[in-house]
Design a protein around this motif. Structure first.
Motif, PDB file in Angstrom:
ATOM      1  N   THR A   1      -1.536  40.826 -45.230  1.00 15.15           N
ATOM      2  CA  THR A   1      -1.025  41.884 -46.106  1.00 15.15           C
ATOM      3  C   THR A   1      -2.143  42.442 -46.972  1.00 15.15           C
ATOM      4  O   THR A   1      -2.260  43.661 -47.149  1.00 15.15           O
ATOM      5  CB  THR A   1       0.113  41.339 -46.984  1.00 15.15           C
ATOM      6  OG1 THR A   1       1.142  40.825 -46.133  1.00 15.15           O
ATOM      7  CG2 THR A   1       0.684  42.415 -47.876  1.00 15.15           C
ATOM      8  N   ARG A   2      -2.966  41.558 -47.523  1.00 17.02           N
ATOM      9  CA  ARG A   2      -4.096  42.017 -48.346  1.00 17.02           C
ATOM     10  C   ARG A   2      -5.074  42.863 -47.534  1.00 17.02           C
ATOM     11  O   ARG A   2      -5.522  43.919 -47.991  1.00 17.02           O
ATOM     12  CB  ARG A   2      -4.834  40.817 -48.927  1.00 17.02           C
ATOM     13  CG  ARG A   2      -4.103  40.148 -50.033  1.00 17.02           C
ATOM     14  CD  ARG A   2      -4.934  39.011 -50.611  1.00 17.02           C
ATOM     15  NE  ARG A   2      -4.207  38.402 -51.710  1.00 17.02           N
ATOM     16  CZ  ARG A   2      -4.064  37.105 -51.866  1.00 17.02           C
ATOM     17  NH1 ARG A   2      -4.602  36.266 -51.010  1.00 17.02           N
ATOM     18  NH2 ARG A   2      -3.387  36.628 -52.888  1.00 17.02           N
TER      19      ARG A   2
ATOM     20  N   GLY B   1      -3.656  46.226 -46.770  1.00 16.03           N
ATOM     21  CA  GLY B   1      -3.647  47.039 -47.983  1.00 16.03           C
ATOM     22  C   GLY B   1      -4.997  47.672 -48.248  1.00 16.03           C
ATOM     23  O   GLY B   1      -5.094  48.858 -48.570  1.00 16.03           O
TER      24      GLY B   1
ATOM     25  N   CYS C   1      -5.549  50.458 -45.817  1.00 11.80           N
ATOM     26  CA  CYS C   1      -4.815  51.671 -46.214  1.00 11.80           C
ATOM     27  C   CYS C   1      -5.548  52.422 -47.314  1.00 11.80           C
ATOM     28  O   CYS C   1      -5.606  53.652 -47.292  1.00 11.80           O
ATOM     29  CB  CYS C   1      -3.418  51.305 -46.695  1.00 11.80           C
ATOM     30  SG  CYS C   1      -2.224  51.085 -45.382  1.00 11.80           S
ATOM     31  N   VAL C   2      -6.111  51.693 -48.269  1.00 13.72           N
ATOM     32  CA  VAL C   2      -6.855  52.348 -49.349  1.00 13.72           C
ATOM     33  C   VAL C   2      -8.073  53.075 -48.783  1.00 13.72           C
ATOM     34  O   VAL C   2      -8.328  54.237 -49.136  1.00 13.72           O
ATOM     35  CB  VAL C   2      -7.284  51.323 -50.425  1.00 13.72           C
ATOM     36  CG1 VAL C   2      -8.256  51.944 -51.408  1.00 13.72           C
ATOM     37  CG2 VAL C   2      -6.071  50.783 -51.160  1.00 13.72           C
TER      38      VAL C   2
ATOM     39  N   ASN D   1       0.005  53.131 -51.680  1.00 17.09           N
ATOM     40  CA  ASN D   1       0.635  52.129 -50.826  1.00 17.09           C
ATOM     41  C   ASN D   1      -0.310  50.950 -50.577  1.00 17.09           C
ATOM     42  O   ASN D   1       0.110  49.790 -50.628  1.00 17.09           O
ATOM     43  CB  ASN D   1       1.059  52.766 -49.506  1.00 17.09           C
ATOM     44  CG  ASN D   1       1.755  51.788 -48.593  1.00 17.09           C
ATOM     45  OD1 ASN D   1       2.591  51.019 -49.040  1.00 17.09           O
ATOM     46  ND2 ASN D   1       1.409  51.816 -47.325  1.00 17.09           N
ATOM     47  N   GLY D   2      -1.567  51.243 -50.319  1.00 18.42           N
ATOM     48  CA  GLY D   2      -2.535  50.182 -50.080  1.00 18.42           C
ATOM     49  C   GLY D   2      -2.774  49.313 -51.301  1.00 18.42           C
ATOM     50  O   GLY D   2      -2.922  48.097 -51.195  1.00 18.42           O
TER      51      GLY D   2
ATOM     52  N   ILE E   1      -0.605  48.722 -53.683  1.00 19.09           N
ATOM     53  CA  ILE E   1       0.590  47.879 -53.819  1.00 19.09           C
ATOM     54  C   ILE E   1       0.532  46.735 -52.810  1.00 19.09           C
ATOM     55  O   ILE E   1       0.809  45.579 -53.147  1.00 19.09           O
ATOM     56  CB  ILE E   1       1.865  48.722 -53.650  1.00 19.09           C
ATOM     57  CG1 ILE E   1       2.032  49.652 -54.843  1.00 19.09           C
ATOM     58  CG2 ILE E   1       3.099  47.837 -53.467  1.00 19.09           C
ATOM     59  CD1 ILE E   1       3.124  50.684 -54.681  1.00 19.09           C
ATOM     60  N   ASP E   2       0.151  47.050 -51.566  1.00 26.54           N
ATOM     61  CA  ASP E   2       0.056  46.022 -50.533  1.00 26.54           C
ATOM     62  C   ASP E   2      -1.018  44.985 -50.847  1.00 26.54           C
ATOM     63  O   ASP E   2      -0.867  43.814 -50.510  1.00 26.54           O
ATOM     64  CB  ASP E   2      -0.244  46.654 -49.170  1.00 26.54           C
ATOM     65  CG  ASP E   2       0.951  47.384 -48.587  1.00 26.54           C
ATOM     66  OD1 ASP E   2       2.055  47.253 -49.143  1.00 26.54           O
ATOM     67  OD2 ASP E   2       0.778  48.080 -47.570  1.00 26.54           O
ATOM     68  N   ALA E   3      -2.107  45.406 -51.443  1.00 30.10           N
ATOM     69  CA  ALA E   3      -3.219  44.486 -51.688  1.00 30.10           C
ATOM     70  C   ALA E   3      -3.017  43.627 -52.928  1.00 30.10           C
ATOM     71  O   ALA E   3      -3.484  42.483 -52.963  1.00 30.10           O
ATOM     72  CB  ALA E   3      -4.527  45.276 -51.805  1.00 30.10           C
TER      73      ALA E   3
END
Length: 73
Positions: free
Chosen positions: A19-20, A23, A26-27, A53-54, A56-58
């Protein structure tokens, strides 16, 4: 424990780190899209959405996952 047995802690660790990593990816893609270096024909706001979104995911999702999967005391 033998090598063939499933360790749920290892699977959870892999999911949290996956997930990290996704993320952060995505960033990076969002920053490239917002600066028109990648997919220049797309609107900038899509890149900004990917950045948020990235982030938040990271940062947020792994903490939520750890709290959800914490061993009870």
């Amino acid at each position: 424990m033998s090598a063939r047995e499933h360790d749920p802690a290892a699977a959870r660790f892999a999911m949290i780190n996956g997930t990290r990593i996704l993320g952060v990816a995505c960033v990076v893609v969002g920053m490239l899209m917002a600066s028109n270096r990648l997919f220049a024909s797309t609107p900038d706001w899509i890149g900004y959405v990917l950045i948020v979104n990235g982030l938040i995911d990271a940062f947020l999702l792994p903490a939520i996952m750890v709290r959800k999967w914490r061993t009870p005391k």
